[in-house]
Design a protein around this motif. Structure first.
Motif, PDB file in Angstrom:
ATOM      1  N   PRO A 161       0.852  -1.202   0.000  1.00 42.51           N
ATOM      2  CA  PRO A 161       0.000   0.000   0.000  1.00 42.51           C
ATOM      3  C   PRO A 161       0.883   1.245   0.000  1.00 42.51           C
ATOM      4  N   LEU A 162       0.826   2.012  -1.070  1.00 44.41           N
ATOM      5  CA  LEU A 162       1.685   3.182  -1.228  1.00 44.41           C
ATOM      6  C   LEU A 162       0.867   4.395  -1.646  1.00 44.41           C
ATOM      7  N   VAL A 163       1.282   5.543  -1.155  1.00 49.64           N
ATOM      8  CA  VAL A 163       0.641   6.818  -1.497  1.00 49.64           C
ATOM      9  C   VAL A 163       1.731   7.798  -1.908  1.00 49.64           C
ATOM     10  N   ALA A 164       1.567   8.411  -3.055  1.00 50.71           N
ATOM     11  CA  ALA A 164       2.474   9.475  -3.505  1.00 50.71           C
ATOM     12  C   ALA A 164       1.696  10.783  -3.510  1.00 50.71           C
ATOM     13  N   GLU A 165       2.254  11.800  -2.882  1.00 52.04           N
ATOM     14  CA  GLU A 165       1.591  13.109  -2.811  1.00 52.04           C
ATOM     15  C   GLU A 165       2.543  14.200  -3.267  1.00 52.04           C
ATOM     16  N   LEU A 166       2.016  15.099  -4.079  1.00 52.63           N
ATOM     17  CA  LEU A 166       2.777  16.241  -4.573  1.00 52.63           C
ATOM     18  C   LEU A 166       1.914  17.486  -4.394  1.00 52.63           C
ATOM     19  N   PRO A 167       2.378  18.467  -3.621  1.00 50.82           N
ATOM     20  CA  PRO A 167       1.548  19.647  -3.356  1.00 50.82           C
ATOM     21  C   PRO A 167       1.346  20.555  -4.554  1.00 50.82           C
ATOM     22  N   CYS A 168       2.245  20.487  -5.553  1.00 52.10           N
ATOM     23  CA  CYS A 168       2.074  21.335  -6.736  1.00 52.10           C
ATOM     24  C   CYS A 168       2.657  20.641  -7.954  1.00 52.10           C
ATOM     25  N   VAL A 169       1.787  20.313  -8.883  1.00 53.38           N
ATOM     26  CA  VAL A 169       2.185  19.636 -10.113  1.00 53.38           C
ATOM     27  C   VAL A 169       1.720  20.471 -11.297  1.00 53.38           C
ATOM     28  N   ALA A 170       2.573  20.635 -12.285  1.00 51.28           N
ATOM     29  CA  ALA A 170       2.165  21.280 -13.532  1.00 51.28           C
ATOM     30  C   ALA A 170       1.424  20.232 -14.365  1.00 51.28           C
ATOM     31  N   ALA A 171       0.145  20.473 -14.612  1.00 45.39           N
ATOM     32  CA  ALA A 171      -0.679  19.539 -15.383  1.00 45.39           C
ATOM     33  C   ALA A 171      -1.319  20.315 -16.527  1.00 45.39           C
ATOM     34  N   GLN A 181      -6.598  18.491  -6.656  1.00 50.43           N
ATOM     35  CA  GLN A 181      -7.203  19.729  -6.166  1.00 50.43           C
ATOM     36  C   GLN A 181      -6.585  20.894  -6.923  1.00 50.43           C
ATOM     37  N   PRO A 182      -7.382  21.602  -7.735  1.00 49.72           N
ATOM     38  CA  PRO A 182      -6.829  22.715  -8.506  1.00 49.72           C
ATOM     39  C   PRO A 182      -6.233  23.792  -7.596  1.00 49.72           C
ATOM     40  N   ILE A 183      -5.175  24.415  -8.070  1.00 52.54           N
ATOM     41  CA  ILE A 183      -4.514  25.496  -7.343  1.00 52.54           C
ATOM     42  C   ILE A 183      -4.705  26.785  -8.130  1.00 52.54           C
ATOM     43  N   ALA A 184      -5.255  27.785  -7.476  1.00 51.39           N
ATOM     44  CA  ALA A 184      -5.473  29.066  -8.146  1.00 51.39           C
ATOM     45  C   ALA A 184      -4.144  29.734  -8.464  1.00 51.39           C
ATOM     46  N   LEU A 185      -4.072  30.354  -9.626  1.00 52.44           N
ATOM     47  CA  LEU A 185      -2.865  31.103  -9.962  1.00 52.44           C
ATOM     48  C   LEU A 185      -2.653  32.244  -8.971  1.00 52.44           C
ATOM     49  N   ASP A 186      -3.725  32.921  -8.599  1.00 57.06           N
ATOM     50  CA  ASP A 186      -3.668  33.990  -7.610  1.00 57.06           C
ATOM     51  C   ASP A 186      -5.063  34.135  -7.005  1.00 57.06           C
ATOM     52  N   PRO A 187      -5.229  33.878  -5.699  1.00 57.38           N
ATOM     53  CA  PRO A 187      -6.561  33.968  -5.093  1.00 57.38           C
ATOM     54  C   PRO A 187      -7.172  35.358  -5.181  1.00 57.38           C
ATOM     55  N   HIS A 188      -6.341  36.375  -5.371  1.00 57.22           N
ATOM     56  CA  HIS A 188      -6.862  37.745  -5.464  1.00 57.22           C
ATOM     57  C   HIS A 188      -7.392  38.064  -6.863  1.00 57.22           C
ATOM     58  N   PHE A 189      -7.057  37.220  -7.839  1.00 61.30           N
ATOM     59  CA  PHE A 189      -7.524  37.434  -9.207  1.00 61.30           C
ATOM     60  C   PHE A 189      -8.136  36.131  -9.721  1.00 61.30           C
ATOM     61  N   PRO A 190      -9.336  35.796  -9.254  1.00 62.76           N
ATOM     62  CA  PRO A 190      -9.952  34.521  -9.651  1.00 62.76           C
ATOM     63  C   PRO A 190     -10.178  34.409 -11.148  1.00 62.76           C
ATOM     64  N   GLU A 191     -10.241  35.543 -11.836  1.00 58.30           N
ATOM     65  CA  GLU A 191     -10.463  35.489 -13.281  1.00 58.30           C
ATOM     66  C   GLU A 191      -9.280  34.895 -14.023  1.00 58.30           C
ATOM     67  N   TRP A 192      -8.132  34.797 -13.356  1.00 57.92           N
ATOM     68  CA  TRP A 192      -6.974  34.176 -13.987  1.00 57.92           C
ATOM     69  C   TRP A 192      -7.133  32.662 -14.095  1.00 57.92           C
ATOM     70  N   GLY A 193      -8.060  32.095 -13.311  1.00 50.41           N
ATOM     71  CA  GLY A 193      -8.309  30.657 -13.400  1.00 50.41           C
ATOM     72  C   GLY A 193      -7.457  29.862 -12.426  1.00 50.41           C
ATOM     73  N   GLU A 194      -7.672  28.544 -12.433  1.00 53.72           N
ATOM     74  CA  GLU A 194      -7.025  27.663 -11.469  1.00 53.72           C
ATOM     75  C   GLU A 194      -5.908  26.818 -12.081  1.00 53.72           C
ATOM     76  N   ARG A 195      -6.055  26.466 -13.331  1.00 51.69           N
ATOM     77  CA  ARG A 195      -5.085  25.579 -13.941  1.00 51.69           C
ATOM     78  C   ARG A 195      -3.906  26.379 -14.464  1.00 51.69           C
ATOM     79  N   PRO A 196      -2.766  25.749 -14.737  1.00 56.46           N
ATOM     80  CA  PRO A 196      -2.536  24.318 -14.913  1.00 56.46           C
ATOM     81  C   PRO A 196      -1.932  23.626 -13.697  1.00 56.46           C
ATOM     82  N   TYR A 197      -2.159  24.137 -12.475  1.00 56.11           N
ATOM     83  CA  TYR A 197      -1.496  23.555 -11.304  1.00 56.11           C
ATOM     84  C   TYR A 197      -2.499  22.822 -10.432  1.00 56.11           C
TER      85      TYR A 197
END
Length: 458
Positions: free
Chosen positions: A116-126, A147-163
């Motif tokens: 049983p193995l788990v691999a976790e990466l807090p930030c991946v370019a996808a 879990q998508p990562i926002a480019l900048d939480p202060h500018f939601p219009e920039w979107g969440e991907r590609p991270y």
């Protein structure tokens, strides 16, 4: 950037045996682009976590970025130091290289057992569709959480991907999980920080053995890992077409097609042998693929590999197993040096090879290389291979023949240009020269690779 590997197999601290890293020690490794650290934030009987932390030096990174591959600010403002991709894949192979082979001196039975193995990466370019991580890891039996990562939480219009935050879990052999991460992290990113050449095909096929051939996204993986159509086709040729049937269906033994690079090296080794040389040079030997062929020929009593990359020479020594094979010490030498300078160590050899080397030089260095090899070192025979630019039309989209085969090539020659250089060099330094086609030959564009064999006259 960070990668953690966790197991609840008991005793969980056996993970240290499989990774060949003791839980009570911190390992630091210097890399060309930064520093990797392996440590265990948790190591108990019931749960153990190994962490690989990679710190990329952005200043060093900016100095190694080629201007023709980026926009003006990209070397200084980019996600390379923070988002997992090819940098982390290289660090993973460097830190866990022995574990990736599946060998364990003390726990081989455990290395062969799914855990049983788990691999976790807090930030991946996808970069790609939002379901790309699932499409890549899901068919391999993993539970995939993103879990998508926002480019900048202060500018939601920039979107969440590609991270994204990425978590993959399953019951697999550690060797398999490491191979999947090594291949699929650069595929998720869609970019690599280093030159992509024939060696990448071998890496992909080696680490993809046992799973890539049946993966439903194989074409996607080939395309994003290798990028160049010539390399994609080279890798694809290793897989048997479905319409030909399996060996069981046809009654014929399985005979995988050789890689283009292997065919080229086999032919060069044969030509060197035909010269009856006893002392041979591999100029620009890289990781030692030609050298590994030469050491199997008793005729070659003195074998020297030269390369400008000290790291490549270390890899060549490892793959040749020079430390474990003392009988090779009297036959094989690896030298650090550049062909743009005269080198007295290269004089007096019967034969030499320049396999896919000259196209990586700046054109203004070519005359210097020619003088240093044919004029100063003066091997009795010299074998030179280089891509045929005309053949690129077979790969290029929309007939764009001007596109080079690889991003690291500084030039590529047509057949006429190659022969003009070879004949001029032969005449100037007292050699005769003949030519040979290597690889597939197109009726209009000629061979995939062109070869010249120089022979000293007199």
């Amino acid at each position: 950037m960070l990668l953690t590997l966790t197991t609840t197999h008991q005793p969980a601290t056996d993970l240290g045996h499989l990774l060949h890293k003791h839980p009570e020690r911190v390992l630091e490794r210097a890399l060309p682009f930064g520093r990797a650290t392996v440590f265990y934030p948790e190591a108990t009987i019931t749960r153990c976590t190994a962490a690989l932390l990679l710190e990329v030096d952005p200043v060093a990174l900016s100095r190694h970025t080629r201007g023709n591959e980026s926009t003006p600010l990209e070397p200084y403002v980019n996600d390379r130091p923070y988002a997992a991709g090819s940098f982390l894949a290289v660090a993973l192979r460097d830190a866990y290289g022995t574990a990736m082979t599946g060998r364990s001196k003390d726990r081989q039975d455990l290395a062969d057992t799914p855990l049983p193995l788990v691999a976790e990466l807090p930030c991946v370019a996808a970069r790609g569709p939002s379901d790309l991580p699932e499409r890549l890891f899901g068919p391999l039996g993993y539970a995939v959480e993103t879990q998508p990562i926002a480019l900048d939480p202060h500018f939601p219009e920039w979107g969440e991907r590609p991270y994204v935050r990425l978590r993959v879990s399953g019951t697999v052999r550690l060797k398999d999980l490491l191979a999947h991460l090594y291949v699929l992290l650069p595929v998720l990113d869609g970019k690599k920080h280093y030159y992509i050449g024939d060696d990448e095909v071998d890496k992909l096929l080696r680490h993809g053995a046992g799973w890539l051939e049946t993966h439903p996204g194989r074409e996607l993986i080939l395309g994003r890992f290798l990028r160049f159509r010539a390399l994609v086709q080279q890798a694809a040729a290793s897989f048997s077409p479905e319409e030909e049937g399996t060996p069981e269906e046809t009654g014929l033994p399985a005979q995988p097609r050789p890689h283009v690079h292997d065919t080229r090296l086999d032919r060069v080794a044969k030509v060197l042998k035909e010269t009856r040389a006893a002392r041979v040079l591999d100029l620009g030997c890289g990781e030692g693929k030609l050298l590994r062929r030469l050491v199997e020929v008793p005729q070659f009593r003195d074998i020297v590999g030269l390369d400008v990359s000290a790291r490549a020479l270390e890899t060549a020594a490892d793959k040749l197993r020079l430390k474990a094979r003392p009988e090779l010490a009297a036959r094989v030498r690896l030298l650090h040096g550049s062909l743009t300078y005269p080198d007295s160590r290269l004089r007096g050899f019967d034969a030499a090879a320049l396999v896919e080397v000259i196209e990586h030089l700046e054109p203004h260095h070519l005359e210097t290389l020619t003088e240093n090899v044919l004029g100063d070192a003066r091997p009795r025979h010299l074998v030179v291979t280089t891509p045929n630019r005309e053949y690129n039309a077979v790969f290029a989209e929309r007939g764009d023949e001007a596109r080079m085969r690889h991003a690291d090539h500084r030039f590529e020659w047509t057949r006429a240009e190659f022969r003009a250089w070879a004949e001029g060099a032969a005449k100037q330094y007292g050699y005769a020269v003949r030519y040979e086609d290597l690889g597939d030959v197109h009726p209009e564009y000629g061979p995939l690779t062109q070869m010249a064999v120089f022979r000293q006259e007199g």
